[in-house]
Design an enzyme around this catalytic site. Structure first.
Site, mmCIF file in Angstrom:
data_model
loop_
_atom_site.group_PDB
_atom_site.id
_atom_site.type_symbol
_atom_site.label_atom_id
_atom_site.label_comp_id
_atom_site.label_asym_id
_atom_site.label_seq_id
_atom_site.Cartn_x
_atom_site.Cartn_y
_atom_site.Cartn_z
ATOM 1 N N ARG A 171 0.820 -1.214 0.000
ATOM 2 C CA ARG A 171 0.000 0.000 0.000
ATOM 3 C C ARG A 171 0.852 1.262 0.000
ATOM 4 O O ARG A 171 0.526 2.258 0.652
ATOM 5 C CB ARG A 171 -0.968 0.000 1.185
ATOM 6 C CG ARG A 171 -1.892 -1.206 1.228
ATOM 7 C CD ARG A 171 -2.815 -1.265 0.000
ATOM 8 N NE ARG A 171 -3.629 -2.471 0.028
ATOM 9 C CZ ARG A 171 -3.333 -3.612 -0.609
ATOM 10 N NH1 ARG A 171 -2.232 -3.678 -1.354
ATOM 11 N NH2 ARG A 171 -4.127 -4.653 -0.545
ATOM 12 N N SER A 220 -11.568 -0.395 2.559
ATOM 13 C CA SER A 220 -10.801 -0.821 3.734
ATOM 14 C C SER A 220 -10.285 0.397 4.497
ATOM 15 O O SER A 220 -9.638 1.269 3.925
ATOM 16 C CB SER A 220 -9.626 -1.698 3.310
ATOM 17 O OG SER A 220 -10.076 -2.899 2.734
ATOM 18 N N GLU A 290 -5.660 3.327 6.105
ATOM 19 C CA GLU A 290 -5.541 3.173 4.654
ATOM 20 C C GLU A 290 -6.353 4.256 3.958
ATOM 21 O O GLU A 290 -5.977 4.758 2.902
ATOM 22 C CB GLU A 290 -6.026 1.782 4.227
ATOM 23 C CG GLU A 290 -5.799 1.476 2.767
ATOM 24 C CD GLU A 290 -5.995 0.010 2.439
ATOM 25 O OE1 GLU A 290 -6.614 -0.270 1.396
ATOM 26 O OE2 GLU A 290 -5.530 -0.850 3.213
#
Length: 304
Positions: A171, A220, A290
């Site tokens: 990520r 998410s 996130e």
């Protein structure tokens, strides 16, 4: 073009005090001081080259994985749209604009008989954001399929970066500070279109069964810590279904925050921070967001 905006001669659409909440998947958030939708790459480069150095700039894509704070966003918000959404099918891949939706790219890849991009159908967002955060799902990620990305640097220079130069990690990418992704080339391998479409259908069904895809959500919320699943840590901390005003931790998948009616962004962000504290107290693990939280925290406070 408004005389009050410090950059003149732009060809795209410029709006002062532009509402953003309706664009966000959470359906919350305040306005942008200025919203600019550039006509093309040259138009965007003109903005980057000529904006005052002290004028904040924020880029928004599909607004899926973001909380826009209630007091809005200082400076200029850039939203890439039609001039950045082209998809060109090549023999062994696709060249896609940063504004192209991930799911649309997956569908074009299937129609072209190119496999390997099926995972994109499970990611709610656009390609620019996917490159920036090395988005991934269902066993793959951008790092596994990207050849190169074209970017505009913060001063308007057009550059092409290879996958290796982007330094992908979980990520994360090493995009230069202030750079904007313009387009990317994604690899595919030949396969029967019907077989690819079947895999797309399987991913859609799996996502529908396990995630609150029809709710007002942002995808998410927290990254998975090494060796752990964020949702399991949240569940163990007793946060499944936790509410704050109109914000709720999803009962279906507790790494998702929901706007269940009339939540504001402050409630969503505060609920997320409450979850982080409960997880830290329970497991000693510090969850990292996130979802991007952007904008002024209070009226008059600078964007962070």
């Amino acid at each position: 073009m408004s005389d009050n905006f410090p950059v003149q001669g732009l060809r795209g659409r410029l709006t002062a005090n532009a509402p953003l909440g309706a664009r966000a998947w959470f359906r919350t958030g305040g306005p942008a001081d200025w919203l600019f939708v550039p006509e093309d790459t040259d138009d965007l480069a003109d903005l980057l080259r000529n904006r005052p150095v002290d004028m904040p700039l924020t880029v928004l894509g599909a607004c899926s994985n973001v909380i826009i704070r209630d007091s809005g966003i200082e400076g200029v918000v850039v939203r890439l749209a039609r001039g950045f959404s082209d998809i060109e099918v090549q023999t062994d891949g696709l060249v896609v604009g940063a504004a192209a939706l991930d799911v649309t790219v997956a569908e074009h890849s299937a129609a072209a008989g190119l496999a390997g991009l099926e995972f994109l159908v499970g990611i709610p967002g656009s390609i620019g954001g996917a490159v920036r955060m090395n988005a991934g799902a269902y066993g793959s990620d951008i790092n596994a399929v990207l050849d190169w990305a074209d970017i505009l640097t913060s001063d308007g220079e057009l550059r092409r970066l290879t996958c290796e130069e982007l330094g992908f990690a979980y990520r994360h990418s090493d995009l230069p500070e202030g750079a904007i992704v313009i387009r990317a080339r994604l690899r595919g391998t030949p396969d029967a279109p019907d077989a690819i479409r079947e895999r797309l259908a399987e991913i859609r069904a799996s996502r529908e069964a396990s995630q609150p895809v029809r709710a007002r959500t942002g995808g998410s919320t927290f990254r998975n810590p090494d060796g752990h699943k964020a949702w399991a840590l949240i569940d163990e901390a007793g946060c499944r279904g936790l509410t704050l005003g109109g914000a709720q931790v999803s009962e279906k998948h507790c790494n998702f925050l929901l706007n269940i009616g009339d939540a504001n962004s402050e409630q969503l962000e505060t609920l997320g921070e409450t979850v982080r504290k409960k997880v830290l107290d329970r497991s000693g693990i510090d969850l990292h967001w996130e979802i991007r939280r952007i904008g002024r925290r209070d009226v008059g406070e600078k964007t962070v």
